[in-house]
Design an enzyme around this catalytic site. Sequence first.
Site, PDB file in Angstrom:
ATOM      1  N   ASN A  53       1.232   3.415  -2.909  1.00  0.00           N
ATOM      2  CA  ASN A  53       1.742   3.829  -4.223  1.00  0.00           C
ATOM      3  C   ASN A  53       1.244   5.216  -4.617  1.00  0.00           C
ATOM      4  O   ASN A  53       1.994   6.040  -5.141  1.00  0.00           O
ATOM      5  CB  ASN A  53       1.296   2.851  -5.315  1.00  0.00           C
ATOM      6  N   GLY A  54      -0.045   5.457  -4.357  1.00  0.00           N
ATOM      7  CA  GLY A  54      -0.638   6.736  -4.732  1.00  0.00           C
ATOM      8  C   GLY A  54      -0.002   7.885  -3.962  1.00  0.00           C
ATOM      9  O   GLY A  54       0.318   8.940  -4.522  1.00  0.00           O
ATOM     10  N   ARG A  55       0.195   7.670  -2.648  1.00  0.00           N
ATOM     11  CA  ARG A  55       0.800   8.725  -1.824  1.00  0.00           C
ATOM     12  C   ARG A  55       2.259   8.968  -2.229  1.00  0.00           C
ATOM     13  O   ARG A  55       2.728  10.096  -2.238  1.00  0.00           O
ATOM     14  CB  ARG A  55       0.708   8.340  -0.331  1.00  0.00           C
ATOM     15  N   SER A 113      -8.133  -4.412   5.352  1.00  0.00           N
ATOM     16  CA  SER A 113      -8.710  -4.152   4.025  1.00  0.00           C
ATOM     17  C   SER A 113      -9.101  -5.439   3.283  1.00  0.00           C
ATOM     18  O   SER A 113      -8.766  -5.619   2.116  1.00  0.00           O
ATOM     19  CB  SER A 113      -7.752  -3.307   3.175  1.00  0.00           C
ATOM     20  N   HIS A 165       2.420   3.215  -8.941  1.00  0.00           N
ATOM     21  CA  HIS A 165       2.275   1.774  -9.211  1.00  0.00           C
ATOM     22  C   HIS A 165       3.487   1.271  -9.990  1.00  0.00           C
ATOM     23  O   HIS A 165       4.017   0.202  -9.714  1.00  0.00           O
ATOM     24  CB  HIS A 165       0.995   1.495  -9.997  1.00  0.00           C
ATOM     25  N   ARG A 168      -5.064  -1.407   9.083  1.00  0.00           N
ATOM     26  CA  ARG A 168      -6.258  -2.214   8.800  1.00  0.00           C
ATOM     27  C   ARG A 168      -5.930  -3.335   7.824  1.00  0.00           C
ATOM     28  O   ARG A 168      -4.913  -3.306   7.154  1.00  0.00           O
ATOM     29  CB  ARG A 168      -7.415  -1.352   8.281  1.00  0.00           C
ATOM     30  N   GLU A 221       0.981 -12.721  13.100  1.00  0.00           N
ATOM     31  CA  GLU A 221       1.573 -11.518  13.661  1.00  0.00           C
ATOM     32  C   GLU A 221       1.472 -10.426  12.591  1.00  0.00           C
ATOM     33  O   GLU A 221       1.618 -10.700  11.397  1.00  0.00           O
ATOM     34  CB  GLU A 221       3.045 -11.759  14.023  1.00  0.00           C
ATOM     35  N   ASP A 276       0.831  -1.211   0.000  1.00  0.00           N
ATOM     36  CA  ASP A 276       0.000   0.000   0.000  1.00  0.00           C
ATOM     37  C   ASP A 276       0.864   1.259   0.000  1.00  0.00           C
ATOM     38  O   ASP A 276       1.980   1.261   0.512  1.00  0.00           O
ATOM     39  CB  ASP A 276      -0.906  -0.027   1.241  1.00  0.00           C
ATOM     40  N   GLU A 310     -12.498  -4.569  -4.024  1.00  0.00           N
ATOM     41  CA  GLU A 310     -12.984  -3.185  -3.901  1.00  0.00           C
ATOM     42  C   GLU A 310     -12.221  -2.226  -4.808  1.00  0.00           C
ATOM     43  O   GLU A 310     -12.667  -1.090  -5.036  1.00  0.00           O
ATOM     44  CB  GLU A 310     -12.862  -2.709  -2.446  1.00  0.00           C
ATOM     45  N   ASN A 311     -11.079  -2.645  -5.328  1.00  0.00           N
ATOM     46  CA  ASN A 311     -10.262  -1.725  -6.131  1.00  0.00           C
ATOM     47  C   ASN A 311     -10.890  -1.391  -7.493  1.00  0.00           C
ATOM     48  O   ASN A 311     -10.448  -0.465  -8.175  1.00  0.00           O
ATOM     49  CB  ASN A 311      -8.831  -2.265  -6.322  1.00  0.00           C
TER      50      ASN A 311
HETATM   51  C1  IPE Z   1      -5.493  -2.699  -0.084  1.00  0.00           C
HETATM   52  O1  IPE Z   1      -5.134  -1.400  -0.262  1.00  0.00           O
HETATM   53  C2  IPE Z   1      -5.505  -3.422  -1.412  1.00  0.00           C
HETATM   54  C3  IPE Z   1      -4.218  -3.683  -2.010  1.00  0.00           C
HETATM   55  C4  IPE Z   1      -3.049  -3.384  -1.503  1.00  0.00           C
HETATM   56  C5  IPE Z   1      -4.273  -4.365  -3.265  1.00  0.00           C
HETATM   57  P1  IPE Z   1      -6.235  -0.251  -0.465  1.00  0.00           P
HETATM   58  O2  IPE Z   1      -5.491   1.014  -0.659  1.00  0.00           O
HETATM   59  O3  IPE Z   1      -7.180  -0.639  -1.542  1.00  0.00           O
HETATM   60  O4  IPE Z   1      -7.010  -0.300   0.920  1.00  0.00           O
HETATM   61  P2  IPE Z   1      -7.763   0.852   1.705  1.00  0.00           P
HETATM   62  O5  IPE Z   1      -8.718   1.501   0.739  1.00  0.00           O
HETATM   63  O6  IPE Z   1      -6.728   1.815   2.177  1.00  0.00           O
HETATM   64  O7  IPE Z   1      -8.438   0.150   2.829  1.00  0.00           O
HETATM   65  C1  IPE Z   2      -1.538   0.174  -3.295  1.00  0.00           C
HETATM   66  O1  IPE Z   2      -1.326   1.528  -3.365  1.00  0.00           O
HETATM   67  C2  IPE Z   2      -1.737  -0.477  -4.636  1.00  0.00           C
HETATM   68  C3  IPE Z   2      -3.091  -0.949  -4.892  1.00  0.00           C
HETATM   69  C4  IPE Z   2      -4.104  -0.878  -4.087  1.00  0.00           C
HETATM   70  C5  IPE Z   2      -3.313  -1.528  -6.183  1.00  0.00           C
HETATM   71  P1  IPE Z   2      -2.525   2.556  -3.409  1.00  0.00           P
HETATM   72  O2  IPE Z   2      -2.887   2.808  -4.832  1.00  0.00           O
HETATM   73  O3  IPE Z   2      -3.646   2.099  -2.559  1.00  0.00           O
HETATM   74  O4  IPE Z   2      -1.838   3.839  -2.799  1.00  0.00           O
HETATM   75  P2  IPE Z   2      -2.462   4.876  -1.756  1.00  0.00           P
HETATM   76  O5  IPE Z   2      -2.996   4.081  -0.609  1.00  0.00           O
HETATM   77  O6  IPE Z   2      -3.531   5.616  -2.485  1.00  0.00           O
HETATM   78  O7  IPE Z   2      -1.311   5.744  -1.368  1.00  0.00           O
HETATM   79 MG    MG Z   3      -4.100   2.373  -0.584  1.00  0.00          MG
END
Ligand code: IPE
Ligand code: IPE
Ligand code: MG
Length: 263
Positions: free
Chosen positions: A38-40, A212, A53, A210, A223, A36, A83-84
């Site tokens: 990647n977007g940030r 997720s 990504h 969490r 753990e 988790d 949910e993605n």
């Molecule tokens: C969980 O991350 C799913 C994956 C890493 C593939 P998300 O970014 O989708 O989860 P939330 O929305 O923060 O709970």
């Molecule tokens: C995790 O990074 C990758 C996937 C869920 C596919 P995010 O895309 O959820 O990155 P954030 O949480 O928005 O930073």
């Molecule tokens: Mg995320």
Amino acid sequence: MLSDFAQVVEPGSRDESLLKLVAWDRLPRHVAVIMDGNGRWAAQRGQPRVAGHRAGVEAVRAAVDTGARLGLGALTLYAFSTENWKRPRLEVDALMRMLKRYLRLELDEIDRQNIRFQSIGRTAALAESVRRELTNAAERTAKNTGMTLSVALNYGGRAEIVDACRAAIERLQTEGRDPSGLDAADIERGLYTRGLPELDLLVRTSGEMRISNFLLWQAAYSEIHVTETLWPDFRRAHLLEAVVDFQRRDRRFGGLKLVVNAK
Ligand code: IPE
Ligand code: IPE
Ligand code: MG
């Protein structure tokens, strides 16, 4: 094994000092990672989410290589949740393209490292071109005897339990057993992770506390290690830190006696 790192770890590096802390007889059998942040990571650089990504692929390589060299029984990576699909179409398409590219580029190396590849989740709903790469990778590595690498795609823990219950009910009917006799073993037999060792360690990056919808059944006594590191920055040392942290935990499984992390 320690010797498997000889070629890739610099003397005096953080990787090397962490490797010295690893208790080789008490490795986690199965490690799962919620990749988790990647977007940030991209936002911090003023870049589009997709750039995060793309950068995350290097972290996947590092985690897979490290897991294989450690000699883990299984490494399971959460790549796309049920949910993605709520994300913009462009982002979903880019993720699927990157997955195909990753498999095409890495399959030789995965095979060379004796890794058995599989995907878990409701993969039938994925595009045909993605399914083709997944099947190819699974078939090519089916006979490998090292670490099992599972990539969770269109995966949801609840969906998995529902699927496992459906399979269990069907089996009960064929075997002519009474439904009141349904037990945990019946459900476990239908989980996507059947045959894999117990999930000992669940890692999440980017500081989110969490699950997720990941491995809900399997994580019952895992753990949990959460690191603030964003997934694209995750490297060998971060996985080694998670393993060392895991080895410091007292696992009691609801009992009173300290259970030394088992192998
Ligand atoms: C969980 O991350 C799913 C994956 C890493 C593939 P998300 O970014 O989708 O989860 P939330 O929305 O923060 O709970
Ligand atoms: C995790 O990074 C990758 C996937 C869920 C596919 P995010 O895309 O959820 O990155 P954030 O949480 O928005 O930073
Ligand atoms: Mg995320």
